[in-house]
Design a protein around this motif. Structure first.
Motif, PDB file in Angstrom:
ATOM      1  N   PRO A  51     -30.069  14.278 -20.947  1.00 51.98           N
ATOM      2  CA  PRO A  51     -31.029  15.459 -21.395  1.00 51.98           C
ATOM      3  C   PRO A  51     -30.162  16.546 -21.820  1.00 51.98           C
ATOM      4  N   ILE A  59     -30.082  15.342 -25.687  1.00 52.92           N
ATOM      5  CA  ILE A  59     -31.376  15.707 -26.202  1.00 52.92           C
ATOM      6  C   ILE A  59     -31.536  17.275 -26.577  1.00 52.92           C
ATOM      7  N   ARG A  60     -31.252  17.938 -25.604  1.00 53.33           N
ATOM      8  CA  ARG A  60     -31.377  19.267 -25.817  1.00 53.33           C
ATOM      9  C   ARG A  60     -30.728  19.866 -27.121  1.00 53.33           C
ATOM     10  N   ILE A  75     -37.684  20.309 -21.683  1.00 53.77           N
ATOM     11  CA  ILE A  75     -36.715  19.325 -21.603  1.00 53.77           C
ATOM     12  C   ILE A  75     -35.835  19.701 -20.544  1.00 53.77           C
ATOM     13  N   ASN A  87     -33.662  18.028 -16.768  1.00 54.22           N
ATOM     14  CA  ASN A  87     -32.974  16.930 -16.429  1.00 54.22           C
ATOM     15  C   ASN A  87     -33.587  15.869 -16.109  1.00 54.22           C
ATOM     16  N   ASN A  88     -34.813  15.610 -15.777  1.00 53.16           N
ATOM     17  CA  ASN A  88     -35.765  14.469 -15.241  1.00 53.16           C
ATOM     18  C   ASN A  88     -36.798  14.222 -16.383  1.00 53.16           C
ATOM     19  N   SER A  89     -37.345  14.961 -17.241  1.00 48.00           N
ATOM     20  CA  SER A  89     -38.218  14.629 -18.217  1.00 48.00           C
ATOM     21  C   SER A  89     -38.475  15.516 -19.226  1.00 48.00           C
ATOM     22  N   LEU A  90     -39.181  15.026 -20.123  1.00 48.51           N
ATOM     23  CA  LEU A  90     -39.556  15.758 -21.368  1.00 48.51           C
ATOM     24  C   LEU A  90     -40.868  15.985 -21.543  1.00 48.51           C
ATOM     25  N   ILE A  99     -36.840  11.165 -18.783  1.00 53.51           N
ATOM     26  CA  ILE A  99     -35.615  11.259 -19.547  1.00 53.51           C
ATOM     27  C   ILE A  99     -35.056   9.820 -19.824  1.00 53.51           C
ATOM     28  N   ASN A 100     -35.360   8.912 -18.807  1.00 54.63           N
ATOM     29  CA  ASN A 100     -34.574   7.564 -18.889  1.00 54.63           C
ATOM     30  C   ASN A 100     -35.347   6.503 -19.808  1.00 54.63           C
ATOM     31  N   VAL A 155     -36.401   7.611 -22.948  1.00 57.88           N
ATOM     32  CA  VAL A 155     -36.017   8.008 -24.190  1.00 57.88           C
ATOM     33  C   VAL A 155     -34.734   7.015 -24.672  1.00 57.88           C
TER      34      VAL A 155
END
Length: 121
Positions: free
Chosen positions: A11, A14-15, A65, A67-70, A87-88, A90
């Protein structure tokens, strides 16, 4: 004794990539593995169990976004749709203009394998 759990780096990456792409006026896209549990996307746009989502700030509403999802809201066929991606799920984030980005190793689903048996005479 309490055990420390180290959070995933995904995460954070991604950010960081999202911020870098927007600063560079590039369009951030994510590739999502739709076989992952909890993915909520418009099913009609899934191809080969994957979907590409544009996560640019100017095309999403309420992008979060963590730590667990977007999650965000986006328009599909002129209809506002809620999107949720663990997140997993992606697989990658990349710029639509030049493909610059990174891949992530998604968790593989554990399936029971039957033993290979051979009959010997």
């Amino acid at each position: 004794m309490e055990q420390w759990v180290v959070p995933s780096v995904v995460p954070y990456l991604i950010r960081a990539y999202h911020a870098w792409m927007e600063d560079a006026e590039l369009t951030p896209h994510i590739l999502v593995d739709c076989t992952y549990s909890g993915v909520v996307v418009p099913k009609q746009f899934i191809q080969q169990n994957k979907i590409v989502l544009n996560i640019a700030s100017n095309t999403t509403h309420d992008l979060v976004i963590n730590n667990n999802s977007l999650s965000f809201k986006a328009r599909f066929s002129n209809k506002l749709v809620d999107i949720f991606v663990p997140i997993n799920a992606v697989s990658s984030i990349y710029a639509g203009e030049n493909g610059e980005g990174t891949l992530f190793k998604t968790e593989t689903k554990k399936t029971e394998k039957k033993p290979n048996l051979t009959l010997l005479n």
